[in-house]
Design a protein around this motif. Structure first.
Motif, PDB file in Angstrom:
ATOM      1  N   LYS A 293       0.821  -1.220   0.000  1.00  8.65           N
ATOM      2  CA  LYS A 293       0.000   0.000   0.000  1.00  8.65           C
ATOM      3  C   LYS A 293       0.855   1.271   0.000  1.00  8.65           C
ATOM      4  O   LYS A 293       0.372   2.341  -0.337  1.00  8.65           O
ATOM      5  CB  LYS A 293      -0.908  -0.003   1.238  1.00  8.65           C
ATOM      6  N   ASP A 352      -9.635  -2.545   1.925  1.00 10.82           N
ATOM      7  CA  ASP A 352     -10.205  -1.473   1.102  1.00 10.82           C
ATOM      8  C   ASP A 352      -9.279  -1.032  -0.043  1.00 10.82           C
ATOM      9  O   ASP A 352      -9.746  -0.660  -1.116  1.00 10.82           O
ATOM     10  CB  ASP A 352     -10.561  -0.264   1.983  1.00 10.82           C
ATOM     11  N   TYR A 353      -7.958  -1.094   0.174  1.00 12.97           N
ATOM     12  CA  TYR A 353      -7.020  -0.698  -0.896  1.00 12.97           C
ATOM     13  C   TYR A 353      -7.317  -1.509  -2.160  1.00 12.97           C
ATOM     14  O   TYR A 353      -7.426  -0.961  -3.254  1.00 12.97           O
ATOM     15  CB  TYR A 353      -5.570  -0.946  -0.449  1.00 12.97           C
ATOM     16  N   VAL A 355     -10.036  -3.615  -2.704  1.00 13.89           N
ATOM     17  CA  VAL A 355     -11.451  -3.601  -3.084  1.00 13.89           C
ATOM     18  C   VAL A 355     -11.767  -2.338  -3.879  1.00 13.89           C
ATOM     19  O   VAL A 355     -12.366  -2.399  -4.959  1.00 13.89           O
ATOM     20  CB  VAL A 355     -12.350  -3.700  -1.813  1.00 13.89           C
ATOM     21  N   SER A 356     -11.311  -1.181  -3.375  1.00 12.54           N
ATOM     22  CA  SER A 356     -11.671   0.077  -4.047  1.00 12.54           C
ATOM     23  C   SER A 356     -11.014   0.182  -5.431  1.00 12.54           C
ATOM     24  O   SER A 356     -11.532   0.824  -6.324  1.00 12.54           O
ATOM     25  CB  SER A 356     -11.268   1.277  -3.187  1.00 12.54           C
ATOM     26  N   ARG A 357      -9.882  -0.465  -5.625  1.00 10.87           N
ATOM     27  CA  ARG A 357      -9.218  -0.438  -6.941  1.00 10.87           C
ATOM     28  C   ARG A 357      -9.614  -1.619  -7.811  1.00 10.87           C
ATOM     29  O   ARG A 357      -9.034  -1.835  -8.886  1.00 10.87           O
ATOM     30  CB  ARG A 357      -7.700  -0.416  -6.748  1.00 10.87           C
ATOM     31  N   LYS A 358     -10.547  -2.415  -7.346  1.00 13.69           N
ATOM     32  CA  LYS A 358     -11.011  -3.606  -8.065  1.00 13.69           C
ATOM     33  C   LYS A 358      -9.850  -4.529  -8.426  1.00 13.69           C
ATOM     34  O   LYS A 358      -9.697  -4.958  -9.576  1.00 13.69           O
ATOM     35  CB  LYS A 358     -11.794  -3.210  -9.322  1.00 13.69           C
TER      36      LYS A 358
END
Ligand code: CMC
Length: 430
Positions: A293, A352-353, A355-358
């Protein structure tokens, strides 16, 4: 009336461009007249919004996680067909009936040997040469041996070149491996299936009888099916671009192999396995994820993310299944790296890193573990990928050559260098 897209710019200027429709998937704006109508080019590094060709071979819906070869879902092909059946489909457009299949298999098998002099090429490489380095050279060198299949305008030459490439790649990949090992090359055994023969050329020695394990043959066959084609990816686009100048098919496939070698493309399974080895233990995952990240670290979660799939890669699901089967067959159900991969996947899918960037696992996240269990060394993973993708490359190359709209590929640029200036004599330069 056909649909048009209107581009407006500057002081009320406008130009219209046709909107083309495929059989499925997004429409495209046909901008072939853009420069003549507007004096401008498009700017699209990495071709994220650019369609370079029409193609009827492979369709991907990255949002839905769909991959179709000639309309058939990868999930059905991987379970119901063998690799040569899929290769026939990709190359010819339809699944073969029994007679067509038998004829195709026979034709491929008649070409599994390589010229004896080609085998001597390997002696010129260092013993520790990366197999991809050998493959780029040796596959390119096929054009020095098979002069009777180099005329790209002769459909019969194109068929023979395609069959030669599909038939000889396993032999050449196995030779690259044997050369690294210091073991004798094994001649093909044509009574075996395509994939079983490859395993024989890899793992047999002249000293002992070798019978390929059918469960492992099936697993490797699935790896080949899953990697056989993938639309206009970097290496396929390389093959097409090389071929657009009229270069011969062996040289074009060598260009594709060179492109595939990179860690962002075919080298990812090797990189994914190396990453798992480096992490080493489940307890180290949080620390590793933190480094991924951190944008300054340059660390990526290899085997995750894809330019097109913004949902689970359908190939990854099938490869995960194969992973379970192979590890169970070999009594490795508690394999350390597999457990680590599963834990890493679980944590990443909840973070979330990612998930949010698919960012989801791609096929390479699991294929390295399977290949390692099969006894394939890490540095040969990309070679196996090249073997499989040769089918897609040659089908795409052939489609391009047969396309009346085909032109030499020649992107344009946005020039940001110095404007015109005069050369100052050396003695007067600062
Ligand atoms: N680990 C951490 N962050 C990532 C990763 C990853 N594996 N992949 C993408 N990102 C981040 C990227 O840093 C960017 O973040 P931000 O928006 O904050 O700048 C965002 O996600 C979008 O990524 P991108 O680089 O714009 O995506 P791309 O479409 O250009 O790259 C990719 C696709 C496959 C090159 C990339 O995801 C990647 O390098 N993955 C690891 C290598 C890999 O597994 N490759 C195999 C691809 S599947 C085999 C094949 O079909 O060839």
């Amino acid at each position: 009336m056909s649909e048009k897209a209107t581009l407006t710019w500057g002081n009320g200027r406008a130009a219209e461009f046709p909107v083309l429709k495929g059989s499925v998937g997004p429409d495209v704006i046909d901008i072939r007249t853009l420069y003549s109508e507007t004096g401008m080019f498009t700017y699209d590094p990495g071709y994220t919004s650019t369609g370079s060709t029409k193609s009827a071979i492979t369709y991907i819906d990255g949002d839905q996680g769909i991959l179709l070869y000639r309309g058939y879902p990868i999930e059905e092909l991987a379970v119901q067909c063998d690799f040569l059946e899929v290769a026939y489909l990709i190359k010819h457009g339809e699944l073969p009936n029994q007679a067509q299949y038998d004829d195709w298999v026979m034709r491929v098998k008649r070409h599994t040997m390589v010229h004896e002099q080609l085998a001597r090429f390997f002696q010129g490489f260092r013993r520790d040469a990366h197999p991809m380095a050998s493959l780029v050279g040796v596959v390119g060198a096929l054009s020095a041996f098979y002069h009777d299949s180099l005329d790209i305008n002769d459909p019969e030459h194109r068929v023979i070149a395609a069959i030669r490439l599909i038939a000889k790649l396993p032999t050449i990949v196995a030779m690259a491996y044997k050369y690294n090992m210091g073991q004798p090359f094994m001649y093909p055994r044509n009574e075996l299936s395509y994939t079983a023969n490859f395993m024989h050329m890899m793992f047999a020695t002249p000293c002992e009888k070798y019978e390929p394990n059918p469960v492992l043959v099936r697993a490797l066959d699935r790896i080949l099916i899953l990697h056989a084609d993938h639309e206009q990816n970097a290496s396929t686009s390389t093959v097409r671009l090389a071929g657009s100048s009229g270069a011969n098919p062996f040289a074009c496939i060598a260009a594709g192999i060179a492109c595939l070698w990179g860690p962002a493309h075919g080298g990812a399974n090797e990189a994914a396995l190396a990453m798992l080895e480096r992490i080493g233990d489940v307890s180290k995952i949080p620390d590793f994820i933190a480094r991924v990240k951190d944008k300054n670290s340059g660390v990526k979660l290899m085997g995750f993310g894809h330019r097109v799939y913004k949902h689970y890669d359908p190939r990854a699901k099938l490869m995960r299944e194969t992973c379970y089967e192979v590890l169970a067959e070999l009594g490795l159900a508690n394999d350390r790296l597999f457990k680590l991969a599963m834990a890493l996947e679980k944590i990443a899918l909840e973070d979330d890193y990612f998930v949010s960037r698919k960012l989801y696992p791609n096929v390479d996240f699991y294929s390295g573990i399977v290949q390692r269990a099969l006894g394939i060394p890490t540095n040969l993973f990309t070679g196996i990928f090249a073997l499989a993708r040769t089918v897609g490359w040659i089908a795409q190359w052939n489609e391009m050559i047969s396309d009346p709209e085909q032109k030499i590929g020649r992107p344009r640029q946005l020039y940001t260098g110095a404007t015109r200036r005069d050369v100052v004599p050396m003695g007067k330069r600062a």
